[in-house]
Structures are given as C-alpha cells and as structure tokens.
Design a protein around this motif. Structure first.
Motif, PDB file in Angstrom:
ATOM      1  N   MET A   1      40.745  36.301  43.129  1.00 51.72           N
ATOM      2  CA  MET A   1      40.986  36.789  44.500  1.00 51.72           C
ATOM      3  C   MET A   1      39.744  36.540  45.362  1.00 51.72           C
ATOM      4  N   ASP A   2      38.561  36.763  44.742  1.00 48.86           N
ATOM      5  CA  ASP A   2      37.311  36.495  45.472  1.00 48.86           C
ATOM      6  C   ASP A   2      37.282  35.038  45.922  1.00 48.86           C
ATOM      7  N   SER A   3      37.656  34.131  45.001  1.00 49.01           N
ATOM      8  CA  SER A   3      37.632  32.702  45.357  1.00 49.01           C
ATOM      9  C   SER A   3      38.635  32.417  46.473  1.00 49.01           C
ATOM     10  N   PHE A   4      39.819  32.994  46.337  1.00 46.00           N
ATOM     11  CA  PHE A   4      40.877  32.785  47.341  1.00 46.00           C
ATOM     12  C   PHE A   4      40.363  33.194  48.736  1.00 46.00           C
ATOM     13  N   ILE A   5      39.774  34.383  48.796  1.00 45.14           N
ATOM     14  CA  ILE A   5      39.268  34.895  50.076  1.00 45.14           C
ATOM     15  C   ILE A   5      38.224  33.921  50.645  1.00 45.14           C
ATOM     16  N   GLU A   6      37.296  33.515  49.774  1.00 48.66           N
ATOM     17  CA  GLU A   6      36.206  32.655  50.259  1.00 48.66           C
ATOM     18  C   GLU A   6      36.740  31.291  50.686  1.00 48.66           C
ATOM     19  N   GLU A   7      37.776  30.804  50.011  1.00 47.84           N
ATOM     20  CA  GLU A   7      38.368  29.525  50.404  1.00 47.84           C
ATOM     21  C   GLU A   7      39.073  29.630  51.760  1.00 47.84           C
ATOM     22  N   VAL A   8      39.808  30.723  51.964  1.00 47.66           N
ATOM     23  CA  VAL A   8      40.507  30.874  53.255  1.00 47.66           C
ATOM     24  C   VAL A   8      39.484  31.003  54.394  1.00 47.66           C
ATOM     25  N   VAL A   9      38.415  31.736  54.133  1.00 47.87           N
ATOM     26  CA  VAL A   9      37.346  31.843  55.145  1.00 47.87           C
ATOM     27  C   VAL A   9      36.802  30.444  55.471  1.00 47.87           C
ATOM     28  N   LEU A  57      36.620  45.250  49.071  1.00 49.92           N
ATOM     29  CA  LEU A  57      35.437  45.904  49.667  1.00 49.92           C
ATOM     30  C   LEU A  57      34.305  44.897  49.850  1.00 49.92           C
ATOM     31  N   ASN A  58      34.094  44.054  48.840  1.00 50.95           N
ATOM     32  CA  ASN A  58      32.955  43.130  48.898  1.00 50.95           C
ATOM     33  C   ASN A  58      33.152  42.002  49.910  1.00 50.95           C
ATOM     34  N   HIS A  59      34.346  41.919  50.492  1.00 50.35           N
ATOM     35  CA  HIS A  59      34.569  40.917  51.550  1.00 50.35           C
ATOM     36  C   HIS A  59      34.886  41.595  52.878  1.00 50.35           C
ATOM     37  N   ALA A  60      34.305  42.771  53.070  1.00 53.33           N
ATOM     38  CA  ALA A  60      34.601  43.544  54.283  1.00 53.33           C
ATOM     39  C   ALA A  60      34.136  42.836  55.555  1.00 53.33           C
ATOM     40  N   ASP A  61      33.283  41.834  55.394  1.00 51.04           N
ATOM     41  CA  ASP A  61      32.832  41.099  56.590  1.00 51.04           C
ATOM     42  C   ASP A  61      33.958  40.248  57.173  1.00 51.04           C
ATOM     43  N   ARG A  62      34.919  39.812  56.340  1.00 55.79           N
ATOM     44  CA  ARG A  62      35.995  38.958  56.861  1.00 55.79           C
ATOM     45  C   ARG A  62      37.388  39.564  56.698  1.00 55.79           C
ATOM     46  N   ILE A  63      37.570  40.434  55.716  1.00 58.06           N
ATOM     47  CA  ILE A  63      38.891  41.060  55.588  1.00 58.06           C
ATOM     48  C   ILE A  63      38.894  42.312  56.457  1.00 58.06           C
TER      49      ILE A  63
END
Ligand code: AHR
Length: 517
Positions: A262-270, A338-344
């Motif tokens: 999920m972390d990778s998915f989030i970072e890829e979409v960003v 939580l750890n991607h609160a800057d973009r999610i």
C-alpha cells in the motif's frame, strides 16, 4: 527476542493528519444500509428508523466522513428514486449486487443519519449509467439554497436548508469491467472533467475526487491515472485509490507484509500526479483520497459470498468475519495511511456495517465489534495531530505476497519486510505523543527502543495491545469480546528512551505524556 530501534524528533514531521483521513463508507450493498444503519422496527431504532445501537458503536469507532451511496451501486443509481414520499419510491433491480433496491433510504435520510452520527457526508455521483447532467442536478438538489426547481424540490421534501455537501466523488472504479458502463481512461477523464466543471459552476466551494485505479493490480494502473489527470487536473483536488488486502494464499507473514505494498501504491500515485503537474509547469498538488481500503478476501471472489439468487432485498452478502490476523494486517494499513498524511487527505474504510465492516449486526438483534474495529478506533481517536518521521532499524524477513487478478496471478516479492511497522503522532492540544506499532513476527517478541527526541517530561499516559494466542480468533454475537484490547504492561522510560516489549503478532498503542512547549 528480536530488537528494533525507532528514532523520532519533534522537529521532523510528515504532516498534520486531515480529519478526513479517518473516514468510512456506507453503500447500498447487502445489509450495510438495511439492517445495518437503518432498520425501522428494530428495538433500538429511533423515529427515523436509525438503529441507536449502531449509532453508539459508530460514535465509539469515530469515523469523521462517510462516503455514500456507493461503490459499484452508484454506477446504476438514480438519485431521484431515493427522495420524496417513501410510498412513491420505486423498487429497482440493482445490477451491482444483483439485489432489489427498495429506495426507502436515500439522500435526505443519509444526511440526517450523518448529523445523528456527527460525521461529514461524502457523496458519489453516477458517472456510469448517467453523467455530468445528472451530477449537476443532484448537486443543485443538495447544495442550492432555494428558488430553483431542484432546490425547491428538496425543500418540498422537507429539507428546507441545503445539505452543503463539500466532498464529492466523480463516479466509482470506472476502470473496472465489473462496473456498470466501464470507461476507458480517455472516456472517463473527459466525462469527469465536464462533470467537475458543471458542478463547480453551481458550487465553487466543493472539493472533487476523480477515480484512480480500482487497485494497483489493474492492468491499466499508472496510465489510467496519467490520462485521467491529464483531462481533469484543473478541475479536481483529489485522485482516488482503492486497496483490499488479502490472505488468499493462507500465508500470514505475506499477508502482514501487504500494507507495505500500500505504501508503494500511494507513493506511485503521488509520483504520477506530480508528473502530470510537472508537464503542465503547475505548482498545484493533487491530493489522494483513499476512498476504499480494508482487508477482504473470504467473500470476494466466490460468487456465493457476493450474490444471493432471486434478487433479494438487503441479502447478507460480503459479510466477512474478521479474525485476529486480519486486525493485524488492518493495523498495518492504518500505519501506512498515517505515514502518508502529507498526501492522503481523505480515506474511507470500506465499509461501516455488515458488508466488509468493523461493525456487525443481526437484523432484529444486537450489534457488536469485529476485530478490525479496534485498530481503526485507535487510529481515528489517537491519530489526530502531527505525524512525525520515523527512522526504523528493525530486523526483516523475506516473503512473497500473492494477489489474484482475474484468471492471472500476481506475485510481489518482498525481500526485506521490517518486523516492526510504526507510526508516531504528536497531538499538541493533548500534550501527547502516540506510538502505533505492529510486531509482524509470529513467534518472537520484539524489544522496541524508541528514541523520542525534543520532548520534555516523557511519561506513559496509557498503553494497550491487541493480540491473541489464536490468530484465527473472531468476535461473534455470542462471544463479542473474544478479541479486545488489553493493557500493555512494562513500558519503561529513561530520559528520551522509551522501551517496550511487543508480543509476537501484536498491534500496540503507547501514549506518552509530554510537557507543554
Ligand atoms: O466495497 C465493496 C466494493 O468494492 C465497492 O462497491 C466497489 O467500489 C469495490 O470494488
């Protein structure tokens, strides 16, 4: 015993969590609405048919925003069917879940329910069988004060004041062949942009989310986001993501590692969203709306879990019963968010009641908490504040996550999964630092040493864990408390060092009191 070190510093933050990060989802699906949040005649129902026992659990769970009315359902929904005198509302076939939709609960009832639950509504429009014109008509009905046919219709229906819905989803999973009137990225991007234009001309204060890929496994993932944003970049604030973690392979270490994907998915979409911005020389940043996430696999691919024959009303479908290890994977997903609160900036656990949900009910009977209720509650009640950067030094393990896609198989090698997955949130108002920590080792405790820099007067305010010797243990109507949090004993503090022993396969929450700065 394994050992892991975490370093955080008061000055090194990721971002403030947006209250909308702690959302949930109510779809006309199975018994989520009927027999879930709404059941006239239930012993606890109020005069509007809202189950008070469910409302009480929803308040305890503390979601902040609720997405409605779907999901796959919205792609065939005529919102007009669900407003006006109930006796005039039509019954319709719902092709998303092969059910009969009675339409006795609709938009206005949902708005009242949101008020009762003290949550913000998030509405989705039908960009499947309908389109931009329908979207702007629904917005006018909901948000325009009065003096037009549709706003006056709302008033005539008994809702004098506009609902003022701020957050709107432009359709649902439009990349999926299971969706009514699936679209190519180009087709959807155009329609989403046009719907957005019309909607913002009526109410410029709304915020819009375009559909991203319905999962990272979609063959169109990546190019879908790119094309959709190419069309809609100027008109939307968010792109959506969906993820359902699974344990199809019955491989617990791989399952517990899956939140890292999920972390990778989030970072890829960003990265894709920012690449679109870069091509346009734009400083605008598209934020992420993770508007469906959860664990889901038992009732996902098998037809008997998804559909009941005979077009029933509110059939018991997708009633996934969550066990202890599901709660651990779910907790890992909470940490990823939580750890991607800057973009999610918004996220919705899918769903709220009965259908793949933290709350279960019996129609006519009681309501209870599933295992996943607890990590969500921890995140939503204690995750408010500034997420701090964490430097984690943990032993790792190697695994391969398996995710079927249609008839093909996808395998994701994960060569170095840290046993410890962690997030730390500083709540300034409550002078509190909360550590959320998942020990993914199935057989060994983890000695976690956290160096918490820049805070004075560290003290343990409270610490609890969710664990069981039986990873298959579940909560049921008759044994609703088999899995519930218990105190985490033995957390020690020496100066800036916090030390705790995390049990094997456990979700842990440590709340530290800090002195005001
Ligand atoms: O949440 C259940 C379903 O999963 C939703 O309706 C759909 O959007 C997704 O495929």
């Amino acid at each position: 015993m394994k050992e892991a070190k975490v370093t955080i510093d008061r000055d090194f933050s990721i971002a403030e969590t947006d209250p909308r990060l702690f959302g949930a989802f109510v779809e006309h699906l199975g018994r989520c609405v009927y027999g879930g949040i709404y059941e006239p005649g239930h012993p606890t129902a109020d005069e509007r048919g809202f189950r008070r026992d469910v409302l009480e659990l929803v308040r305890e769970l503390a979601p902040t925003i609720i997405r409605y009315p779907g999901g796959n359902f919205v792609s065939g929904y005529n919102w007009e069917d669900g407003v006006g005198p109930v006796e005039n509302r039509p019954r319709r076939l719902d092709l998303a879940w092969m059910s009969t939709e009675p339409n006795t609960f609709g938009t206005n009832e949902f708005m009242d329910w949101c008020q009762a639950a003290d949550v913000e509504p998030m509405m989705a429009v039908n960009l499947g069988t309908r389109g931009p014109d329908d979207a702007r008509r629904l917005l006018e009905y909901c948000n325009f004060p009065g003096g037009t046919e549709l706003s006056d219709l709302r008033r005539a229906h008994g809702w004098e004041k506009p609902h003022n819905v701020r957050f709107w989803c432009l359709g649902n999973e439009m990349d999926g062949p299971w969706q009514m009137e699936t679209k190519t990225a180009w087709e959807y991007g155009r329609i989403a942009a046009e719907a957005a234009k019309l909607m913002k001309w009526i109410d410029p204060s709304i915020e819009l989310a375009a559909c991203g890929s319905s999962s990272r496994n979609m063959p169109t993932f990546g190019s879908w986001e790119d094309t959709v944003l190419e069309h809609s970049f100027d008109h939307v604030e968010y792109i959506s993501l969906h993820t359902y973690l699974n344990n199809y392979a019955d491989d617990t270490p791989a399952f517990l590692a899956s939140p890292d994907l999920m972390d990778s998915f989030i970072e890829e979409v960003v990265a894709i969203a920012d690449a679109v911005a870069a091509r346009r020389h734009s400083s605008k940043r598209i934020m992420l709306s993770f508007d469906e996430w959860n664990v889901w696999y038992r009732t996902r691919r098998k037809n008997e879990g998804r559909v009941k024959l005979g077009w029933p009303i509110a059939p018991p479908i997708l009633e996934e019963i969550y066990n202890m290890q599901d709660a651990l994977a779910f907790g890992g997903a909470c940490i990823s968010l939580l750890n991607h609160a800057d973009r999610i900036k918004s996220a919705c656990v899918a769903q709220l009641v009965n259908a793949i949900a933290p709350i279960m009910t019996e129609t006519g009977g009681p309501a209870w908490r599933q295992t996943i209720f607890y990590p969500f509650k921890d995140m939503s009640t204690l995750g408010r504040g500034t997420v701090l950067q964490t430097k984690v030094d943990s032993p790792t393990y190697e695994t391969t996550y398996y995710d079927p896609r249609g008839t093909s198989e996808l395998r994701f090698p994960l060569p170095a999964v840290p046993y410890l997955k962690v997030s730390v949130v500083h709540n300034h108002d409550e002078d509190c630092v909360t550590i959320f920590a998942l020990n993914r080792s199935l057989d060994e405790s983890l000695s976690m040493k956290a160096l918490v820099r820049g805070f004075d007067g560290l003290k343990v305010r409270e610490a609890h864990q969710l664990r069981s010797d039986d990873l298959m243990a579940i909560n049921t109507k008759d044994a609703p408390d088999t899995i519930k949090p218990s105190p985490l004993e033995g957390v020690e503090i020496r100066g800036e060092q916090v030390q705790a022993r995390l049990a094997p396969a456990s979700w842990n929450v440590i709340r530290l009191e800090v002195q005001k700065h």
